[in-house]
Design a protein around this motif. Sequence first.
Motif, short mmCIF file in Angstrom:
data_model
loop_
_atom_site.label_atom_id
_atom_site.label_comp_id
_atom_site.label_asym_id
_atom_site.label_seq_id
_atom_site.Cartn_x
_atom_site.Cartn_y
_atom_site.Cartn_z
N MET A 77 -10.68 -7.06 8.83
CA MET A 77 -9.62 -7.93 8.93
C MET A 77 -9.87 -9.37 9.27
O MET A 77 -10.83 -9.49 9.94
N ALA B 256 -6.91 -4.64 3.68
CA ALA B 256 -7.29 -5.07 4.96
C ALA B 256 -8.01 -6.26 5.00
O ALA B 256 -8.06 -7.22 5.99
N GLU B 257 -8.83 -6.68 4.06
CA GLU B 257 -9.76 -7.67 3.87
C GLU B 257 -9.10 -9.11 3.69
O GLU B 257 -9.24 -10.11 4.00
N VAL C 89 -2.91 2.28 9.91
CA VAL C 89 -4.01 1.04 10.19
C VAL C 89 -4.98 1.56 11.01
O VAL C 89 -4.61 1.73 12.24
N THR D 69 0.85 -1.34 -0.01
CA THR D 69 -0.02 -0.13 -0.10
C THR D 69 0.95 1.20 -0.14
O THR D 69 1.97 1.36 0.70
N GLU E 60 -11.48 1.52 10.43
CA GLU E 60 -12.09 0.84 9.50
C GLU E 60 -11.52 -0.35 8.72
O GLU E 60 -11.83 -1.14 8.18
N HIS E 61 -10.06 -0.40 8.95
CA HIS E 61 -9.27 -1.32 8.36
C HIS E 61 -9.23 -2.49 9.39
O HIS E 61 -9.47 -3.82 8.94
N MET F 137 -5.14 0.33 1.30
CA MET F 137 -5.40 -0.39 2.58
C MET F 137 -6.65 -0.71 2.69
O MET F 137 -7.04 -1.79 3.36
N SER F 138 -7.61 -0.04 2.29
CA SER F 138 -9.07 -0.65 2.33
C SER F 138 -9.66 -2.08 1.99
O SER F 138 -10.15 -2.67 2.44
#
Length: 413
Positions: A278, A254-255, A270, A230, A273-274, A250-251
Amino acid sequence: MNDGLAEAGERRVGWAARSMPVLQAIAAGFAEDRPLDGLRIAACLHVTAETAVLMGALKAGGAEISLAASNPLSTQDDVAAVLSEYGMAVHARAGVDRDTYYRHIHQTLDIAPQIVLDDGCDLVNILHTERTELLGDVAGGCEETTTGIIRLRQMAAEGALTFPMVAVNDTRTKRMFDNRYGTGQSTLDGIMRATNILLAGRTVVVAGFGFCGRGVAERAKGLGARVVVTEIDPVKALDASLQGYDVQPMSRAAEIGDVFVTVTGDRDVVRAEHLAVMKDGAILANAGHFDVEIDVRALEDMAQSVNFGVRPNTDEYVLDDGRRLLLLAEGRLVNLTAAEGHPAAVMDMSFSAQALAVSWLAREAARLSPGVYDVPPDIDVQVARLKLAAAGIVIDELTPEQEEYLHSWRVGS
């Protein structure tokens, strides 16, 4: 003083010194020439065996030294003990709280320094905000972290910096050897010591593709991980993409990430929302200087419970939905908290540049205006040449004809 602790520190420092031939050669020269005679130096650095070798070189040059820790979790108490026996004022102890950390920096500044060495700019910041009565004595200093240089350049831009600071972090040898190879290896060392995970087949998200992030990404890829990068810099993001890394915001990263490593020098990389998206069991590690890159407070607020110390340097945060997020080293520098930091062979080059920069400042600081300065190129070249010589590596030299060709615009094809 605990004699056993100092003896252990002596062994640890001796082991590090074996891999630091360049700095030892500089120390020998300092002992003969005494370029720092009577100079008062206040340093805020990681109190490790490698730092002890640097302190020994400066003391050999005639300096009076006072040392504080730039991170209490990286302090090696046995090293602090042996440095005290060497006749240095050491204000550092492993695991102290924030108030004690800052008290130690104030105690270090009580020496009324003429030269300062900083690792993250906390010492310089305190000088300019709380200990301004000492500024008149300070001729200059050195900073060796990306985070610290960012802060110093901002101070200089606002006209707040009152003395010259040398950006040791920005030398070619430092960026290549320390930031890339040192941070790359030691960060993964810290993650694996803390978790004992197999990186092969995992998705490692590296936040930031500067020299440090590049090193982490290379080492993770070499161990078989799928690496996602990222970035906010389009040129660095393009570089990462052309090197074969998956570049995502990162959005989205993060998944899918299994391991997250922040290496940016900025805060809140981080965020809540991140963390909210996770995977169960995601591992969070920070390799930036300050513990602000991962929003630990948000993680604490989101957690239903915390299992501290599920492994050494690993805390498990259990969220309302049952997901567990693993925070390493309290969000502090994972390579110096969960491992031992850079190998001594790496710090040999960084601290050699630091020692030579201090000697240069002792001669030249009076001629310099306040600001951030690059290390003189000849110092960088000298360190590289000494390192090559220590390794028994011989390189080519330009012939007179080649030298002339490079410096003439009249000679064409």
